[in-house]
Structures are given as structure tokens and as C-alpha cells.
Design an enzyme around this catalytic site. Structure first.
Site, PDB file in Angstrom:
ATOM      1  CB  CYS A 147     -56.011  60.568  59.944  1.00 24.65           C
ATOM      2  SG  CYS A 147     -54.736  61.737  60.381  1.00 24.65           S
ATOM      3  CG  HIS A 159     -57.487  58.754  63.486  1.00 25.91           C
ATOM      4  ND1 HIS A 159     -56.182  58.308  63.403  1.00 25.91           N
ATOM      5  CD2 HIS A 159     -57.433  60.101  63.347  1.00 25.91           C
ATOM      6  CE1 HIS A 159     -55.391  59.352  63.223  1.00 25.91           C
ATOM      7  NE2 HIS A 159     -56.118  60.445  63.193  1.00 25.91           N
ATOM      8  CG  ASN A 217     -52.886  61.907  64.543  1.00 23.89           C
ATOM      9  OD1 ASN A 217     -52.872  60.896  63.840  1.00 23.89           O
ATOM     10  ND2 ASN A 217     -53.619  62.962  64.244  1.00 23.89           N
TER      11      ASN A 217
HETATM   12  C1  LIG Z   1     -55.024  70.766  68.736  1.00 19.71           C
HETATM   13  C2  LIG Z   1     -55.864  70.573  69.978  1.00 19.71           C
HETATM   14  C3  LIG Z   1     -55.208  69.607  70.912  1.00 19.71           C
HETATM   15  C4  LIG Z   1     -55.951  71.905  70.701  1.00 19.71           C
HETATM   16  O1  LIG Z   1     -56.801  71.785  71.824  1.00 19.71           O
HETATM   17  P1  LIG Z   1     -57.971  72.835  72.064  1.00 19.71           P
HETATM   18  O2  LIG Z   1     -58.590  72.460  73.341  1.00 19.71           O
HETATM   19  O3  LIG Z   1     -58.842  72.843  70.842  1.00 19.71           O
HETATM   20  O4  LIG Z   1     -57.196  74.168  72.232  1.00 19.71           O
HETATM   21  P2  LIG Z   1     -57.237  75.504  71.334  1.00 19.71           P
HETATM   22  O5  LIG Z   1     -56.652  75.265  69.985  1.00 19.71           O
HETATM   23  O6  LIG Z   1     -58.617  76.078  71.406  1.00 19.71           O
HETATM   24  O7  LIG Z   1     -56.236  76.388  72.166  1.00 19.71           O
HETATM   25  C5  LIG Z   1     -56.473  76.731  73.533  1.00 19.71           C
HETATM   26  C6  LIG Z   1     -55.270  77.484  74.047  1.00 19.71           C
HETATM   27  O8  LIG Z   1     -54.161  76.603  74.192  1.00 19.71           O
HETATM   28  C7  LIG Z   1     -53.023  77.112  73.516  1.00 19.71           C
HETATM   29  N1  LIG Z   1     -52.223  75.999  73.031  1.00 19.71           N
HETATM   30  C8  LIG Z   1     -52.278  75.388  71.824  1.00 19.71           C
HETATM   31  N2  LIG Z   1     -51.365  74.410  71.777  1.00 19.71           N
HETATM   32  C9  LIG Z   1     -50.743  74.403  72.968  1.00 19.71           C
HETATM   33  C10 LIG Z   1     -49.715  73.629  73.507  1.00 19.71           C
HETATM   34  N3  LIG Z   1     -49.132  72.614  72.828  1.00 19.71           N
HETATM   35  N4  LIG Z   1     -49.308  73.876  74.777  1.00 19.71           N
HETATM   36  C11 LIG Z   1     -49.869  74.849  75.493  1.00 19.71           C
HETATM   37  N5  LIG Z   1     -50.844  75.633  75.027  1.00 19.71           N
HETATM   38  C12 LIG Z   1     -51.276  75.413  73.775  1.00 19.71           C
HETATM   39  C13 LIG Z   1     -53.610  77.954  72.408  1.00 19.71           C
HETATM   40  O9  LIG Z   1     -52.669  78.910  71.948  1.00 19.71           O
HETATM   41  C14 LIG Z   1     -54.777  78.588  73.088  1.00 19.71           C
HETATM   42  O10 LIG Z   1     -54.347  79.664  73.865  1.00 19.71           O
HETATM   43  P3  LIG Z   1     -55.232  80.994  74.008  1.00 19.71           P
HETATM   44  O11 LIG Z   1     -56.516  80.533  74.646  1.00 19.71           O
HETATM   45  O12 LIG Z   1     -54.380  81.833  74.866  1.00 19.71           O
HETATM   46  O13 LIG Z   1     -55.413  81.476  72.609  1.00 19.71           O
HETATM   47  C15 LIG Z   1     -57.277  70.078  69.624  1.00 19.71           C
HETATM   48  O14 LIG Z   1     -57.982  71.098  69.009  1.00 19.71           O
HETATM   49  C16 LIG Z   1     -57.277  68.890  68.717  1.00 19.71           C
HETATM   50  O15 LIG Z   1     -56.823  67.822  69.072  1.00 19.71           O
HETATM   51  N6  LIG Z   1     -57.873  69.027  67.516  1.00 19.71           N
HETATM   52  C17 LIG Z   1     -58.031  67.970  66.584  1.00 19.71           C
HETATM   53  C18 LIG Z   1     -56.746  67.660  65.965  1.00 19.71           C
HETATM   54  C19 LIG Z   1     -56.853  66.489  65.086  1.00 19.71           C
HETATM   55  O16 LIG Z   1     -57.543  65.571  65.383  1.00 19.71           O
HETATM   56  N7  LIG Z   1     -56.146  66.526  63.979  1.00 19.71           N
HETATM   57  C20 LIG Z   1     -55.948  65.479  63.102  1.00 19.71           C
HETATM   58  C21 LIG Z   1     -57.195  65.000  62.515  1.00 19.71           C
HETATM   59  S1  LIG Z   1     -56.783  63.521  61.761  1.00 19.71           S
END
Ligand SMILES: CC(C)(COP(=O)(O)OP(=O)(O)OC[C@H]1O[C@@H](n2cnc3c(N)ncnc32)[C@H](O)[C@@H]1OP(=O)(O)O)[C@@H](O)C(=O)NCCC(=O)NCCS
Length: 333
Positions: A120, A260, A290
Site C-alpha cells: 500500500c 493511505h 482500501n
Molecule cells: C481489520 C480491522 C478492521 C479489524 O478491526 P479491530 O477493531 O482490530 O477488530 P479485531 O480484529 O480485534 O476483531 C474484533 C472482533 O470483531 C470480529 N470481526 C472481525 N471482522 C469482522 C467483520 N467483518 N464483521 C463482524 N465482526 C468482525 C472479530 O472476529 C473479533 O471478534 P471476537 O472479539 O469475538 O474475537 C482493523 O484491525 C484494521 O483495519 N486493521 C488494519 C488493516 C489495514 O490497515 N490493513 C492494510 C494495511 S495497508
């Protein structure tokens, strides 16, 4: 690896263009595919909908559309190009380079063309390399494209990633700076030890594609989202501050921060730590998700069209991505 540079000669952006597929996928569409909800996606990511390429559309197709618009805005023909850099993690094929496919389609001749893979962060890397090529006298007119079709490597059963990823392309034309406007500074960095947190495990020379790798879904993008989140905010803050310092500027000088677009919460946290209020931050993640290497030029193009960018404005761009890689660029428009 860490590289910091201050422009000797420097390039300026003379044209900008972007493209996104027509197909819109909303959070409600995703609700029918995986166990998720519009409410969860909006609250955790800021995304409402994203653009997804159809089966016939590859990265070079979106690159071509964005490149043509950027060249038109710059008033530059394909024959005038000296270099084409395509920053992408989702090339049409592993080789030949997507940049060469683009060179052929544009009708550019005697031009250096290569792909750059920095996830990215690819657009920032591409802009820094294009700037360096001009400063080194390797060319006068360089086309830099950031393009990805992440939907092609998305596991549509993985709710942790499929709600985030999308497709798009953005392009700029760089020429030598002959006045105050131009790329003032760039900062690039990486940490490969964190690579496994965001990767596409199979399909390369370590694990070539086999029936087994496909059955195990190892050709899909894998991500530990919450781990990536932590590093992203810290790295983007650090990179922006370093690039600003190299340009002899401070956060109060920034007219527009173009980060980004990975997650609205990452954008908000980065802006807060850098010290730029949200009204001076460019976001379009709600409508595009994204789009990886395309996200910064897509957002900047939108800001430009909305009249949010004036001559002489200081624009800070910052990205973070697979590798891990990160980087920032400060541009005087
Ligand atoms: C992926 C992302 C949105 C997840 O959000 P988060 O607040 O970190 O959530 P977590 O991964 O800790 O998950 C929290 C809960 O939501 C759940 N969950 C994950 N994706 C879900 C979805 N699409 N819908 C509903 N629930 C979801 C998980 O299973 C977890 O459940 P649990 O607590 O029962 O285990 C976030 O971490 C993120 O954006 N990360 C960076 C990604 C990124 O920038 N990537 C590219 C870099 S270039």
C-alpha cells in the site's frame, strides 16, 4: 532499510488522474456473503461501499485509464514519456511487468518501464523513485501509477479482510521543477520482520501455486488486522514528521494531509498524533475502501476536483503497507 532524501533538483506533479471500476459493492452486499453487518464495518473501518473490478478487468486496465487522465491533465503525449513506474502488489502477471503492458498500450517508445512492489506504500515509493530519476537526469517526464485489484486476491469467506479490500488506480506525471512547486522531501522505510502479518503466502518461488496451495487458500491475502493497525499508526506518524522536518516544515504548515485509506480510525489516529485537524485531512475510504497503492492518488484527485488544493499549498502524503513498508512525501502544489 531506511532512506531519507532531500531534493537536489526535484520534480513536480504536472498531471493527476484516477480510475475506479464501475461495480459498487456495499456493506449490505457483504452481509449476504459473510457474517458481518453494515454497522460493524462502518464503526470499525469507516467504509460504506467499495469498487470491485469485474472478471475481465485487471490492474493494467485501471492503470491505463488513470494514466490517460493524468497525461491529458499534464498535456503530455505517450511519446514524451521517459519512464513508467507502476506500483502494484497485484500485477496482471508476475512477469512481464504491468508497466510494460501499460507502455505498449499507451504507445510509449524508448521508455524505461518497471513495476515496484511496496504494498500500500507503493505510490509514495513510486513518487520518490520518479523524483530521484528526474534529479539524476534519467528522464524529464516520468509517469507514476499506483494501482491494485486487491479483490483478485481476496478470500471472500474471510470477514477479517474481505470487508476492507477494493480496486482502483491513480497516476501522476512528474517533470523537473522549475519554480517553488515540487516534491520537497520524501521518506521511505521498511521492516521485513513483520512481513508475515500481511502477505500472500503462495504463488511465488517459495511456494509455487499447486493444487494444494489453492485448496488451502494460500493464494489469498492474509492479514492479522489488529497487529497491522498498531504499527500503521506509529509508522505513519513517524514518517510524516520526518518528511516534514526534512522539508523544514511543521504540521501547522500542512494544508492537506492525504493518508493511505486503510481504515478511518487509522487515519484519525495518525492525523491526531501528527497534529493536523480532520478538516485538513483527505478521506474517501467511505466510498472506496482500501485500494492499496491507488488510495493516495485517488483521494488527492478527488480533493483537487473539489477545489481543496490551491497553488502553493503544502500537501503531506503518507502510507503504510505490506512489507512492512511505509513512507511520506511533502509536496508544494
Ligand atoms: C481489520 C480491522 C478492521 C479489524 O478491526 P479491530 O477493531 O482490530 O477488530 P479485531 O480484529 O480485534 O476483531 C474484533 C472482533 O470483531 C470480529 N470481526 C472481525 N471482522 C469482522 C467483520 N467483518 N464483521 C463482524 N465482526 C468482525 C472479530 O472476529 C473479533 O471478534 P471476537 O472479539 O469475538 O474475537 C482493523 O484491525 C484494521 O483495519 N486493521 C488494519 C488493516 C489495514 O490497515 N490493513 C492494510 C494495511 S495497508
Amino acid at each position: 532499510m531506511k532512506r531519507e532524501s532531500r531534493n537536489a533538483k526535484g520534480a513536480r506533479v504536472v498531471g493527476l488522474g484516477s480510475a475506479a471500476p464501475e461495480g459498487v459493492m456495499t456493506n449490505f452486499d457483504l452481509e449476504k456473503m459473510v457474517e458481518t453487518s453494515d454497522e460493524w464495518i462502518r464503526a470499525r473501518t469507516g467504509i460504506r461501499e467499495r469498487r470491485i473490478a469485474d472478471e475481465k478487468t485487471a490492474t493494467s486496465d485501471l492503470s491505463y485509464l488513470a494514466a490517460r487522465k493524468a497525461m491529458e491533465a499534464a498535456g503530455v503525449s505517450a511519446r514524451e514519456l521517459d519512464g513508467i513506474i507502476v506500483a502494484t502488489a497485484t500485477p496482471d502477471m508476475l512477469f512481464p511487468a504491468t508497466a510494460c503492458l501499460l507502455q505498449d498500450r499507451l504507445g510509449a517508445r524508448n521508455v524505461a518501464a518497471f513495476d515496484l512492489e511496496a504494498g500500500c506504500s507503493g505510490f509514495i515509493y513510486g513518487m520518490a523513485i520518479g523524483d530521484g530519476m528526474i534529479a539524476a537526469g534519467l528522464g524529464e517526464t516520468i509517469l507514476v501509477v499506483g494501482a491494485d485489484t486487491l479483490s483478485k486476491v481476496t478470500d471472500w469467506d474471510d470477514r477479517g479482510t474481505c470487508v476492507l479490500l477494493a480496486d482502483g488506480a491513480g497516476a501522476i506525471v512528474l517533470k523537473p521543477s522549475n519554480g517553488p512547486s515540487g516534491i520537497l522531501s520524501t521518506h521511505l522505510a521498511s521492516d521485513g520482520s513483520l512481513g508475515p502479518l500481511l502477505c500472500q503466502p503462495a504463488g511465488g518461488s517459495r511456494r509455487p501455486a499447486t493444487t494444494e496451495t489453492v485448496q488451502e487458500g494460500l493464494h489469498y491475502l492474509k492479514m492479522k488486522g489488529n497487529e497491522v493497525f498498531k504499527y500503521a499508526v506509529r509508522a505513519m506518524e513517524d514518517s510524516t514528521n520526518r518528511a516534514l522536518k526534512m522539508a523544514g516544515l511543521e504540521s501547522k504548515d500542512v494544508d492537506l494531509l492525504v493518508p493511505h485509506q486503510a481504515n478511518y480510525r487509522i487515519i484519525e489516529a495518525t492525523a491526531k498524533r501528527v497534529g493536523v485537524p480532520m478538516e485538513r485531512v483527505c478521506t474517501n475510504i467511505d466510498r472506496y475502501g482500501n485500494t492499496s497503492a491507488a488510495s493516495i492518488p485517488l483521494a488527492l484527485d478527488e480533493a483537487l476536483k473539489a477545489g481543496r488544493v490551491g497553488e502553493g499549498d503544502i500537501i503531506a502524503m503518507v502510507a503504510f503497507g505490506a512489507g512492512f513498508t511505509w513512507g511520506a512525501a511533502i509536496v508544494r502544489w
